[in-house]
Design a protein around this motif. Structure first.
Motif, PDB file in Angstrom:
ATOM      1  N   PRO A   1       0.846  -1.160   0.071  1.00  0.00           N
ATOM      2  CA  PRO A   1       0.028  -0.022  -0.086  1.00  0.00           C
ATOM      3  C   PRO A   1       0.928   1.247   0.042  1.00  0.00           C
ATOM      4  N   THR A   2       1.215   1.769  -1.084  1.00  0.00           N
ATOM      5  CA  THR A   2       1.982   2.799  -1.338  1.00  0.00           C
ATOM      6  C   THR A   2       1.157   3.768  -2.129  1.00  0.00           C
ATOM      7  N   TRP A   3       1.612   5.059  -2.238  1.00  0.00           N
ATOM      8  CA  TRP A   3       1.046   6.042  -3.145  1.00  0.00           C
ATOM      9  C   TRP A   3       1.485   5.779  -4.594  1.00  0.00           C
ATOM     10  N   VAL A   4       2.343   4.914  -4.965  1.00  0.00           N
ATOM     11  CA  VAL A   4       2.568   4.555  -6.377  1.00  0.00           C
ATOM     12  C   VAL A   4       1.807   3.706  -6.883  1.00  0.00           C
ATOM     13  N   ALA A   5       1.459   2.896  -6.046  1.00  0.00           N
ATOM     14  CA  ALA A   5       0.248   1.801  -6.740  1.00  0.00           C
ATOM     15  C   ALA A   5      -1.064   2.607  -6.743  1.00  0.00           C
ATOM     16  N   LEU A   6      -1.301   3.275  -5.764  1.00  0.00           N
ATOM     17  CA  LEU A   6      -2.684   3.916  -5.937  1.00  0.00           C
ATOM     18  C   LEU A   6      -2.613   5.021  -7.032  1.00  0.00           C
ATOM     19  N   ALA A   7      -1.574   5.497  -7.315  1.00  0.00           N
ATOM     20  CA  ALA A   7      -1.542   6.461  -8.446  1.00  0.00           C
ATOM     21  C   ALA A   7      -1.599   5.828  -9.876  1.00  0.00           C
ATOM     22  N   ALA A   8      -0.899   4.650  -9.837  1.00  0.00           N
ATOM     23  CA  ALA A   8      -0.888   3.867 -11.092  1.00  0.00           C
ATOM     24  C   ALA A   8      -2.428   3.234 -11.312  1.00  0.00           C
ATOM     25  N   TYR A   9      -3.043   3.072 -10.571  1.00  0.00           N
ATOM     26  CA  TYR A   9      -4.612   2.628 -10.400  1.00  0.00           C
ATOM     27  C   TYR A   9      -5.361   3.788 -10.836  1.00  0.00           C
ATOM     28  N   ALA A  10      -5.054   5.045 -10.323  1.00  0.00           N
ATOM     29  CA  ALA A  10      -5.750   6.284 -10.633  1.00  0.00           C
ATOM     30  C   ALA A  10      -5.693   6.609 -12.342  1.00  0.00           C
ATOM     31  N   ALA A  11      -4.349   6.438 -12.598  1.00  0.00           N
ATOM     32  CA  ALA A  11      -3.969   6.598 -14.211  1.00  0.00           C
ATOM     33  C   ALA A  11      -4.570   5.564 -14.960  1.00  0.00           C
ATOM     34  N   LEU A  12      -4.784   4.274 -14.688  1.00  0.00           N
ATOM     35  CA  LEU A  12      -5.536   3.439 -15.249  1.00  0.00           C
ATOM     36  C   LEU A  12      -7.039   3.793 -15.738  1.00  0.00           C
ATOM     37  N   CYS A  13      -7.600   4.015 -14.162  1.00  0.00           N
ATOM     38  CA  CYS A  13      -8.813   4.632 -14.190  1.00  0.00           C
ATOM     39  C   CYS A  13      -9.135   5.890 -15.414  1.00  0.00           C
ATOM     40  N   ALA A  14      -8.129   6.692 -15.247  1.00  0.00           N
ATOM     41  CA  ALA A  14      -8.293   7.811 -16.087  1.00  0.00           C
ATOM     42  C   ALA A  14      -8.146   7.331 -17.423  1.00  0.00           C
ATOM     43  N   ALA A  15      -7.376   6.497 -17.890  1.00  0.00           N
ATOM     44  CA  ALA A  15      -7.253   5.967 -19.093  1.00  0.00           C
ATOM     45  C   ALA A  15      -8.478   5.144 -19.624  1.00  0.00           C
ATOM     46  N   VAL A  16      -9.152   4.545 -18.872  1.00  0.00           N
ATOM     47  CA  VAL A  16     -10.114   3.917 -19.240  1.00  0.00           C
ATOM     48  C   VAL A  16     -11.378   4.721 -19.258  1.00  0.00           C
ATOM     49  N   GLY A  17     -11.433   5.521 -18.204  1.00  0.00           N
ATOM     50  CA  GLY A  17     -12.516   6.442 -18.427  1.00  0.00           C
ATOM     51  C   GLY A  17     -12.644   7.666 -19.372  1.00  0.00           C
ATOM     52  N   GLY A  18     -11.349   8.019 -20.018  1.00  0.00           N
ATOM     53  CA  GLY A  18     -11.335   8.766 -21.082  1.00  0.00           C
ATOM     54  C   GLY A  18     -11.922   8.337 -22.496  1.00  0.00           C
ATOM     55  N   ARG A  19     -11.863   6.722 -22.495  1.00  0.00           N
ATOM     56  CA  ARG A  19     -12.441   6.229 -23.854  1.00  0.00           C
ATOM     57  C   ARG A  19     -14.024   5.728 -23.305  1.00  0.00           C
ATOM     58  N   SER A  20     -14.461   6.131 -22.297  1.00  0.00           N
ATOM     59  CA  SER A  20     -15.675   5.499 -21.711  1.00  0.00           C
ATOM     60  C   SER A  20     -16.715   6.612 -21.633  1.00  0.00           C
ATOM     61  N   ARG A  21     -17.926   6.350 -21.506  1.00  0.00           N
ATOM     62  CA  ARG A  21     -19.220   7.222 -21.040  1.00  0.00           C
ATOM     63  C   ARG A  21     -19.070   7.772 -19.653  1.00  0.00           C
ATOM     64  N   PRO A  22     -19.357   9.122 -19.436  1.00  0.00           N
ATOM     65  CA  PRO A  22     -19.416   9.450 -17.906  1.00  0.00           C
ATOM     66  C   PRO A  22     -19.960   8.536 -17.023  1.00  0.00           C
ATOM     67  N   ALA A  23     -21.064   8.031 -17.559  1.00  0.00           N
ATOM     68  CA  ALA A  23     -21.856   7.040 -16.726  1.00  0.00           C
ATOM     69  C   ALA A  23     -21.152   5.844 -16.187  1.00  0.00           C
ATOM     70  N   ALA A  24     -19.989   5.677 -16.971  1.00  0.00           N
ATOM     71  CA  ALA A  24     -19.203   4.320 -16.501  1.00  0.00           C
ATOM     72  C   ALA A  24     -18.345   4.563 -15.331  1.00  0.00           C
ATOM     73  N   ALA A  25     -18.098   5.786 -15.080  1.00  0.00           N
ATOM     74  CA  ALA A  25     -17.170   6.003 -14.041  1.00  0.00           C
ATOM     75  C   ALA A  25     -17.532   5.308 -12.756  1.00  0.00           C
ATOM     76  N   ALA A  26     -19.008   5.245 -12.529  1.00  0.00           N
ATOM     77  CA  ALA A  26     -19.467   4.702 -11.177  1.00  0.00           C
ATOM     78  C   ALA A  26     -19.182   3.116 -10.919  1.00  0.00           C
TER      79      ALA A  26
END
Length: 120
Positions: free
Chosen positions: A33-58
């Motif tokens: 549990p470090t900030w690096v792992a959390l930042a990597a998952y946040a970047a992954l969410c941003a990458a998937v969210g950028g190609r998805s509809r806003p409703a998919a963020a939930a």
């Protein structure tokens, strides 16, 4: 313009990408549990969210959180909610990353032909 996937398909993509991120984090020695792992998952969410509809963020945020909590924080796929406020903050961060990217890349204005796409 290509069509954005449905929210359920975006969740499936997020689950698959989250699983694929685990070996990379293991090679880097960040399966803890470090900030690096959390930042990597946040970047992954941003990458998937950028190609998805806003409703998919939930769905994208909680899908990534499952892998972060189960394999990065607590290992062996065990989900632990002993600190509910911290886990809620993690889910909120991952969901916000997906939503921000989806909103920034969402199409604006009328579609060709003068009609709005209300389903997107």
């Amino acid at each position: 313009m290509t069509a954005r996937p449905t929210p359920s398909m975006s969740a499936a993509i997020a689950l698959t990408a989250s699983a694929a991120l685990l070996p990379l984090l293991a090679v880097l020695g960040e399966l803890r549990p470090t900030w690096v792992a959390l930042a990597a998952y946040a970047a992954l969410c941003a990458a998937v969210g950028g190609r998805s509809r806003p409703a998919a963020a939930a769905l994208i945020g909680p899908a990534a959180w499952l892998f972060h909590n189960g394999f990065v924080e607590h290992r062996h796929g065990v989900l632990d909610l002993s600190a509910p406020a911290a886990e809620a903050a993690h889910v909120l961060l991952l969901t916000a990353a997906a939503l921000a990217a989806a909103l920034l890349t969402a199409p604006r204005g009328p579609r060709p032909g003068g009609r709005y796409d209300l389903a997107a």
